[in-house]
Design an enzyme around this catalytic site. Sequence first.
Site, PDB file in Angstrom:
ATOM      1  N   GLY A  71       0.839  -1.205   0.000  1.00  0.00           N
ATOM      2  CA  GLY A  71       0.000   0.000   0.000  1.00  0.00           C
ATOM      3  C   GLY A  71       0.871   1.251   0.000  1.00  0.00           C
ATOM      4  CB  THR A  72       4.071   2.020   1.739  1.00  0.00           C
ATOM      5  OG1 THR A  72       3.541   1.820   3.039  1.00  0.00           O
ATOM      6  CG2 THR A  72       5.093   3.140   1.762  1.00  0.00           C
ATOM      7  CG  ASN A 151      -4.302   4.910   9.341  1.00  0.00           C
ATOM      8  OD1 ASN A 151      -4.563   5.927   8.691  1.00  0.00           O
ATOM      9  ND2 ASN A 151      -3.247   4.812  10.120  1.00  0.00           N
ATOM     10  CD  GLN A 179      -6.768   0.458   7.865  1.00  0.00           C
ATOM     11  OE1 GLN A 179      -7.600  -0.360   8.255  1.00  0.00           O
ATOM     12  NE2 GLN A 179      -5.486   0.326   8.143  1.00  0.00           N
ATOM     13  CB  ALA A 200      -2.810  -8.062  -0.329  1.00  0.00           C
ATOM     14  CG  HIS A 201      -0.805  -6.233   5.152  1.00  0.00           C
ATOM     15  ND1 HIS A 201      -0.838  -5.850   6.466  1.00  0.00           N
ATOM     16  CD2 HIS A 201      -0.271  -5.192   4.475  1.00  0.00           C
ATOM     17  CE1 HIS A 201      -0.326  -4.631   6.576  1.00  0.00           C
ATOM     18  NE2 HIS A 201       0.023  -4.206   5.384  1.00  0.00           N
ATOM     19  CB  THR A 237      10.361 -10.912 -11.474  1.00  0.00           C
ATOM     20  OG1 THR A 237      11.420 -10.776 -12.418  1.00  0.00           O
ATOM     21  CG2 THR A 237       9.679 -12.264 -11.633  1.00  0.00           C
ATOM     22  CB  CYS A 325       3.485   3.036  10.827  1.00  0.00           C
ATOM     23  SG  CYS A 325       2.264   2.240   9.833  1.00  0.00           S
TER      24      CYS A 325
END
Length: 388
Positions: A71-72, A151, A179, A200-201, A237, A325
């Site tokens: 996301g960052t 968030n 979020q 994704a997480h 890749t 964070c």
Amino acid sequence: MKRIYLDYAATTPTHPEVMKAMLPYFTDSFGNPSSIHSFGQEASDAIEKARNQVAALIGAKSEEIVFTGSGTEADNFAVKGVALPRHDKGNHIITSSIEHHAVLETCKFLEKHGFSVTYLPVDGYGMVDPNDVKEAITNRTILISIMHANNEVGTIEPVAEIGNIAREAEIYFHTDAVQVVGHIPVDVDKLNVDLLSISAHKLYGPKGIGVLYIRKGTRVSSFMHGGSQEGGRRASTENVPAIVGLGKAAEIARQEMLEEAQKLTVLRDKLIEGILKGIEHTQLNGHPVMRLPNNVNVSINYVEGESILLNLDLAGICASTGSACSSSDLEPSHILVAMGLPHLQAHGSLRFSSGKWTTEDDINQVLNVLPGIVSKLRAMSPLMKTSR
Ligand code: PLP
């Protein structure tokens, strides 16, 4: 001791079905998607399937989905990718003071390189006023970046309205929806966004994979240079297992999101009510209604949030004092400060974020344990004594 996880906003566990979908891409189907042989084709087909799954979740076209490393990275890509090539046309960016550091620090970086940034204020609920966005626009504005939901305090911003303002002014609009996606319905057309970040997480997928949605026709310069992967927009890749996992997570979210949001809203409101009624000197942070279904953020005055957190952890309950964070520094979060919370409330803030596997028993356990912890800490607190 049973551990209760109430920090889903920091990260979610990977869904077992997501794990199952990913595993073959570490072993039998390990090919490099750029290879023209059958191993490569298998991997490349898997990526395209995932691209369709993600696109379907946000109402996008598959070619508008670009996989990123997080996301960052998606936030960096959006902000730098729009700003850098337009420097001679304009150098002004509008964002809010409650964005994630991924947007704020990128803006600060650009300020060092000749851009000027307006950091809009928010109200006491953490809400951006669309009129402020309108008034901040100048003939040098090239990008508006306002997050979809915060968030830390869970406030859902008036993104569609801001998108409309951006569209009328012909300025690109990015939203950090990390979020939100997978938790409440998101439709890129209804939101009038040109760029949207996903991680994704936060939706039961693996860590280290994200998406930048780029509306067709939006000119964004590449952020990673190298090969021609992702249509030349993101060299490197591809992380095939993680992309497959994100695709599966998006598919599951599409099926389960609405029911899950309903369940979580009930649990959220029970927890909020239980804390506000059961413990004196407490306040809800963030908007009471325009709020993510899984977010509870409260201030418990006269105690440090970190002390409560450690005591909760000893009781098997895992929550947060803010975004993961920033939880290692003891400065009050920039979000609570921007909302105008006094020091006392900002320091006693706690975030409980629930998810797919949260039960009513988990919430009851928090409500059983928390008042005792708070009384114990307040009995030792010099802040409490001076307030009396
Ligand atoms: N944006 C928001 C709103 C977030 O909550 C987070 C993660 O906490 C990010 C961006 C960064 O995402 P990632 O952890 O995938 O880099």
